[in-house]
Motif scaffolding. Structure first.
Motif, PDB file in Angstrom:
ATOM      1  N   LEU A  27      -4.397  49.816  54.828  1.00  0.00           N
ATOM      2  CA  LEU A  27      -2.830  50.242  55.137  1.00  0.00           C
ATOM      3  C   LEU A  27      -1.689  48.980  55.520  1.00  0.00           C
ATOM      4  O   LEU A  27      -0.673  49.461  55.610  1.00  0.00           O
ATOM      5  N   GLY A  28      -2.240  47.757  55.357  1.00  0.00           N
ATOM      6  CA  GLY A  28      -1.281  46.739  55.921  1.00  0.00           C
ATOM      7  C   GLY A  28      -0.842  46.736  57.209  1.00  0.00           C
ATOM      8  O   GLY A  28       0.313  46.276  57.535  1.00  0.00           O
ATOM      9  N   VAL A  80      -0.591  58.075  48.714  1.00  0.00           N
ATOM     10  CA  VAL A  80      -0.416  57.048  47.971  1.00  0.00           C
ATOM     11  C   VAL A  80       0.636  57.397  46.857  1.00  0.00           C
ATOM     12  O   VAL A  80       0.788  58.451  46.617  1.00  0.00           O
ATOM     13  N   ASP A  81       1.159  56.307  46.219  1.00  0.00           N
ATOM     14  CA  ASP A  81       1.976  56.657  44.874  1.00  0.00           C
ATOM     15  C   ASP A  81       1.184  56.626  43.560  1.00  0.00           C
ATOM     16  O   ASP A  81       1.767  57.617  42.948  1.00  0.00           O
ATOM     17  N   VAL A  82       0.183  56.039  43.366  1.00  0.00           N
ATOM     18  CA  VAL A  82      -0.699  56.106  42.430  1.00  0.00           C
ATOM     19  C   VAL A  82      -2.023  56.134  42.666  1.00  0.00           C
ATOM     20  O   VAL A  82      -2.779  55.369  43.235  1.00  0.00           O
ATOM     21  N   LEU A  83      -2.598  57.449  42.644  1.00  0.00           N
ATOM     22  CA  LEU A  83      -3.915  57.643  43.210  1.00  0.00           C
ATOM     23  C   LEU A  83      -5.019  56.958  42.531  1.00  0.00           C
ATOM     24  O   LEU A  83      -6.103  56.369  43.198  1.00  0.00           O
ATOM     25  N   PHE A 117     -12.108  60.093  54.416  1.00  0.00           N
ATOM     26  CA  PHE A 117     -10.504  59.863  54.446  1.00  0.00           C
ATOM     27  C   PHE A 117     -10.230  60.408  53.081  1.00  0.00           C
ATOM     28  O   PHE A 117     -10.847  60.239  52.120  1.00  0.00           O
ATOM     29  N   CYS A 118      -8.889  60.679  52.967  1.00  0.00           N
ATOM     30  CA  CYS A 118      -8.307  61.244  51.570  1.00  0.00           C
ATOM     31  C   CYS A 118      -7.100  60.665  51.417  1.00  0.00           C
ATOM     32  O   CYS A 118      -6.372  60.263  52.216  1.00  0.00           O
ATOM     33  N   LEU A 119      -7.246  59.918  50.104  1.00  0.00           N
ATOM     34  CA  LEU A 119      -6.075  59.542  49.683  1.00  0.00           C
ATOM     35  C   LEU A 119      -5.429  60.625  48.500  1.00  0.00           C
ATOM     36  O   LEU A 119      -6.105  61.441  48.051  1.00  0.00           O
ATOM     37  N   ARG A 127       5.958  66.805  52.016  1.00  0.00           N
ATOM     38  CA  ARG A 127       5.900  65.499  52.901  1.00  0.00           C
ATOM     39  C   ARG A 127       4.675  65.888  53.836  1.00  0.00           C
ATOM     40  O   ARG A 127       4.862  66.748  54.554  1.00  0.00           O
ATOM     41  N   GLY A 128       3.636  64.994  53.566  1.00  0.00           N
ATOM     42  CA  GLY A 128       2.377  65.777  54.290  1.00  0.00           C
ATOM     43  C   GLY A 128       1.715  66.676  53.826  1.00  0.00           C
ATOM     44  O   GLY A 128       2.073  67.779  53.373  1.00  0.00           O
ATOM     45  N   ARG A 129       0.178  66.644  53.977  1.00  0.00           N
ATOM     46  CA  ARG A 129      -0.501  67.508  52.970  1.00  0.00           C
ATOM     47  C   ARG A 129      -0.711  68.919  53.779  1.00  0.00           C
ATOM     48  O   ARG A 129      -0.704  69.879  53.173  1.00  0.00           O
ATOM     49  N   GLY A 130      -0.338  69.112  55.062  1.00  0.00           N
ATOM     50  CA  GLY A 130      -0.006  70.314  55.761  1.00  0.00           C
ATOM     51  C   GLY A 130       0.924  71.038  55.511  1.00  0.00           C
ATOM     52  O   GLY A 130       1.129  72.024  56.003  1.00  0.00           O
TER      53      GLY A 130
END
Length: 131
Positions: A27-28, A80-83, A117-119, A127-130
């Motif tokens: 995650l940096g 993420v931007d590129v799965l 965990f999910c990418l 914006r946000g999976r939920g």
């Protein structure tokens, strides 16, 4: 009414420092605080932190679970931007790809302690999976 906000998610692990290092690289994040059996990491500026606590009796969850299996209590969704690229990077850092992949725009992985965990990539402008 006083302000209330989620500040930290805490994950148990057989080795808090080892798991914190994995998520730092993924995650940096930077280390905000640490003790012998506990580490707090977070974004360089503001945002939700992750903490890791060493639990000697930790048992990794099974996903997908069957009756009697240790079930996950939560999982992290990481946009993420590129799965494909980020999946490969996570695996290179020590994650393991799950055999079962339920969606094309999501990759389920397991961190070094076995937490799922999910990418995911935003293919629908959400914006946000939920949401």
């Amino acid at each position: 009414m006083s302000r209330t906000r989620l500040s930290t998610v805490v994950l148990d692990a057989p080795d808090a420092h080892e798991l914190a290092e994995f998520y730092q690289r993924l995650l940096g994040y930077t280390v905000r605080a640490q003790e012998p059996d506990w580490v707090l990491i977070g974004p360089p500026f503001d945002g939700i932190a992750l903490a890791f606590e060493t639990e000697p009796l930790y048992t990794p969850p099974v996903w997908p679970a069957a009756p009697g299996d240790q079930r996950m209590m939560l999982h992290l969704d990481i946009e993420v931007d590129v799965l494909a690229e980020e999946t490969d990077r996570a695996v290179g850092l020590g994650a393991r790809l799950a055999d079962h992949q339920p969606q094309e725009d999501v990759r389920v992985l397991f961190d070094p302690a076995g937490h799922p965990f999910c990418l995911w990539v935003d293919t629908r402008g959400r914006r946000g999976r939920g949401q």
